[in-house]
Design an enzyme around this catalytic site. Structure first.
Site, PDB file in Angstrom:
ATOM      1  N   ASN A   1     -35.214 -25.588 -10.739  1.00 37.79           N
ATOM      2  CA  ASN A   1     -34.517 -24.441 -10.170  1.00 37.79           C
ATOM      3  C   ASN A   1     -35.456 -23.290  -9.831  1.00 37.79           C
ATOM      4  OD1 ASN A   1     -32.055 -23.235  -9.377  1.00 37.79           O
ATOM      5  ND2 ASN A   1     -32.221 -21.910 -11.174  1.00 37.79           N
TER       6      ASN A   1
ATOM      7  N   LYS B   1     -30.708 -10.486 -24.229  1.00 41.42           N
ATOM      8  CA  LYS B   1     -30.467 -11.191 -22.964  1.00 41.42           C
ATOM      9  C   LYS B   1     -31.442 -12.327 -22.844  1.00 41.42           C
ATOM     10  CE  LYS B   1     -28.681 -11.599 -18.784  1.00 41.42           C
ATOM     11  NZ  LYS B   1     -28.397 -13.026 -19.098  1.00 41.42           N
TER      12      LYS B   1
ATOM     13  N   SER C   1     -29.849 -11.429 -12.996  1.00 38.03           N
ATOM     14  CA  SER C   1     -28.817 -11.536 -14.037  1.00 38.03           C
ATOM     15  C   SER C   1     -28.322 -10.136 -14.403  1.00 38.03           C
ATOM     16  CB  SER C   1     -29.382 -12.194 -15.298  1.00 38.03           C
ATOM     17  OG  SER C   1     -29.320 -13.592 -15.203  1.00 38.03           O
TER      18      SER C   1
ATOM     19  N   THR D   1     -35.332 -16.435  -9.465  1.00 36.09           N
ATOM     20  CA  THR D   1     -36.597 -16.572 -10.196  1.00 36.09           C
ATOM     21  C   THR D   1     -37.706 -16.939  -9.209  1.00 36.09           C
ATOM     22  OG1 THR D   1     -35.278 -17.355 -12.052  1.00 36.09           O
ATOM     23  CG2 THR D   1     -37.645 -17.547 -12.272  1.00 36.09           C
TER      24      THR D   1
ATOM     25  N   LYS E   1     -40.377  -9.508 -21.472  1.00 37.65           N
ATOM     26  CA  LYS E   1     -40.083  -9.597 -20.024  1.00 37.65           C
ATOM     27  C   LYS E   1     -39.123  -8.491 -19.587  1.00 37.65           C
ATOM     28  CE  LYS E   1     -39.208 -13.848 -18.839  1.00 37.65           C
ATOM     29  NZ  LYS E   1     -38.541 -15.138 -18.538  1.00 37.65           N
TER      30      LYS E   1
ATOM     31  N   LYS F   1     -32.433 -15.810 -26.843  1.00 41.40           N
ATOM     32  CA  LYS F   1     -32.508 -17.129 -26.212  1.00 41.40           C
ATOM     33  C   LYS F   1     -31.695 -18.114 -27.040  1.00 41.40           C
ATOM     34  CE  LYS F   1     -34.880 -18.957 -22.698  1.00 41.40           C
ATOM     35  NZ  LYS F   1     -35.512 -18.245 -21.575  1.00 41.40           N
TER      36      LYS F   1
HETATM   37  N1  GLU Z   1     -33.877 -18.321 -18.389  1.00 43.68           N
HETATM   38  C1  GLU Z   1     -34.372 -17.298 -17.522  1.00 43.68           C
HETATM   39  C2  GLU Z   1     -35.640 -16.684 -18.089  1.00 43.68           C
HETATM   40  O1  GLU Z   1     -36.329 -17.297 -18.866  1.00 43.68           O
HETATM   41  C3  GLU Z   1     -33.312 -16.278 -17.133  1.00 43.68           C
HETATM   42  C4  GLU Z   1     -32.668 -15.532 -18.273  1.00 43.68           C
HETATM   43  C5  GLU Z   1     -31.478 -14.668 -17.867  1.00 43.68           C
HETATM   44  O2  GLU Z   1     -31.136 -14.611 -16.702  1.00 43.68           O
HETATM   45  O3  GLU Z   1     -30.937 -14.062 -18.786  1.00 43.68           O
HETATM   46  O4  GLU Z   1     -36.042 -15.613 -17.721  1.00 43.68           O
END
Ligand code: GLU
Length: 427
Positions: A222, A71, A350, A191, A95, A107
């Site tokens: 954002n 994810k 998410s 976030t 994370k 990613k």
């Molecule tokens: N891009 C965000 C992060 O770095 C969200 C990733 C997601 O929702 O999967 O945590």
């Protein structure tokens, strides 16, 4: 096959090495945790508005899937490269384990400048990327989302392309979609909301009064945009804010609603009435109590860490502080709430979106917010307990913590990932 790791990726693994020392992990296990499971590179020829074909390079990296499907977001930025995506995917594994959601880390990214592309060009690029990586993503395999330079509209185009290829309506393949496509309430601000909950907990346990606290924020994208409003409501003073054009400083504090209006009209916070102009990096060293770096990685380095005045740093961005800077901050007594904890609110909502898509049953704003607060607060407590209890010599540092919060977060996360890898028989 052990490929030689570059400095950029190697640098992002440093906190893993610190955690591995505390956990007494064997070097082969550290090697297994350091190596992404898969890295896909795709070429994306796109017909530009001028009729010419431009070829972009795109990536999708799956770091570790022992705890669940990969994810993590998709970044559109001129500086995107394979190494950066590998680091970002690794941080997602950590994370997701820190907040205890059932995912591994992944990613993606495309090297491009979305600010210089038309909507049509962006749509064609996104559709090409989705088609190129479609076989590697899916609600049980790898679930993308936005990151720097991408948004809900881009998620919508990605979903459409995936649906055409897969032949069935499975909205859970991607998160942070528009509400009309099964997006979750509260995802847009999640976030920033998570950074806010992390700040509340940190202020409480480290005894920093929020009323009158001076806040500096680097970034106004954002992640950062909603944060000044939440903090201002609690009586904090927003003294410095910046975006990629420049910054605004006012020691008396700035009104966050007016700041948001000004940014919407002029496309920057620079020149906000009543403020002094600053450079993009200046909030990092501004006179303040709490600093929120919420722009890009490697912003606080050994060059400026000594000049950071904040007692508390809450990382909205991924990787804003280098390891050398971390050490300087720790020794002078500043507390850093690390990215892998502080900005986990986005991926947490998410996860809520994916759960709602699977149930086909949707939650209210209040339900999402209450669940997010619980996840963030529990994760903070876990990490804080580890930071207080870990046994190492800290007599040299002016710190209330035995280890810094980043090392503690990695200790809690690595423990969970290693347990899952062992239970699967992978290590
Ligand atoms: N891009 C965000 C992060 O770095 C969200 C990733 C997601 O929702 O999967 O945590």
């Amino acid at each position: 096959m052990a490929e030689k790791k570059s400095n950029l990726y190697e640098e992002s693994l440093r906190p893993l090495k610190n955690a591995a020392d505390i956990l007494n992990l064997e070097s082969d296990i550290v090697e297994a945790l350091s190596s992404p499971e898969r890295a896909l590179i795709v070429s994306l020829p796109v017909k530009m508005d001028n009729g010419r074909i431009k070829v972009f390079e795109g990536y999708r990296v799956r770091h570790n899937t022992a705890r669940g499907p990969a994810k993590g977001g998709i970044r559109y930025h001129p500086k995107v490269c394979l190494d950066e995506v590998k680091s970002l995917a690794f941080w997602m594994s950590i994370k997701n384990a820190v907040v205890g959601i059932p995912y591994g880390g992944g990613k993606g990214g495309i090297t491009c400048n979305p600010k210089e592309m038309s909507l049509g060009e962006l749509e064609r690029l996104t559709r090409g990327y989705a088609a190129a990586i479609a076989r590697c993503v899916g609600p049980d395999q790898d679930i993308p989302a936005p990151d720097v330079g991408t948004n809900a509209q881009i998620m919508g185009w990605f979903l459409d392309e995936y649906l055409k290829i897969s032949g069935k309506y499975d909205a859970g393949v991607i998160t942070s979609k528009p509400l009309s496509l099964g997006g979750s309430r509260g995802r847009n601000t999640a976030t920033g909301r998570g950074v806010f909950f992390a700040t509340l907990e940190a202020a409480r346990v480290f005894g920093i009064p929020l009323k009158g606290a001076r806040i500096a924020i680097q970034g106004y994208g954002n992640v950062a945009r909603p944060i000044p409003v939440y903090l201002h409501d609690l009586g904090c003073k927003i003294v410095a804010v910046s975006d990629s054009v420049g910054g605004a400083y006012n020691p008396e504090g700035m009104n966050p609603m007016k700041l948001a209006d000004f940014k919407a009209k002029t496309r920057s916070v620079k020149g906000f009435p009543g403020s002094t102009e600053m450079d993009t990096a200046d909030p990092l060293t501004a006179d303040c109590d709490i600093l929120i770096p919420a722009a890009l990685e490697n912003q606080i380095t050994e060059k400026n860490a000594d000049d950071v005045k904040a007692k508390l740093l809450v990382e909205g961005a991924n990787g804003p502080t280098t390891s050398k800077a971390d050490k300087i901050l720790y020794e002078k007594g500043a507390i850093v709430v690390p990215d892998v904890l502080a900005n986990a609110g986005g991926v947490t909502v998410s996860y809520f979106e994916w759960v709602q898509n699977r149930m086909g049953y949707y939650w209210s704003d209040e339900e999402v917010d209450e669940k997010l607060k619980r996840v963030m607060t529990d994760a903070f407590k876990d990490v804080y307990q580890t930071a207080k209890q870990t046994q190492i010599d800290t007599s040299f540092a002016k710190q209330p913590l035995k280890v810094d919060m980043r090392t503690a977060a990695y200790v809690t996360a690595v423990r969970k990932i290693v347990e899952a890898m062992q239970a699967l028989g992978r290590i």
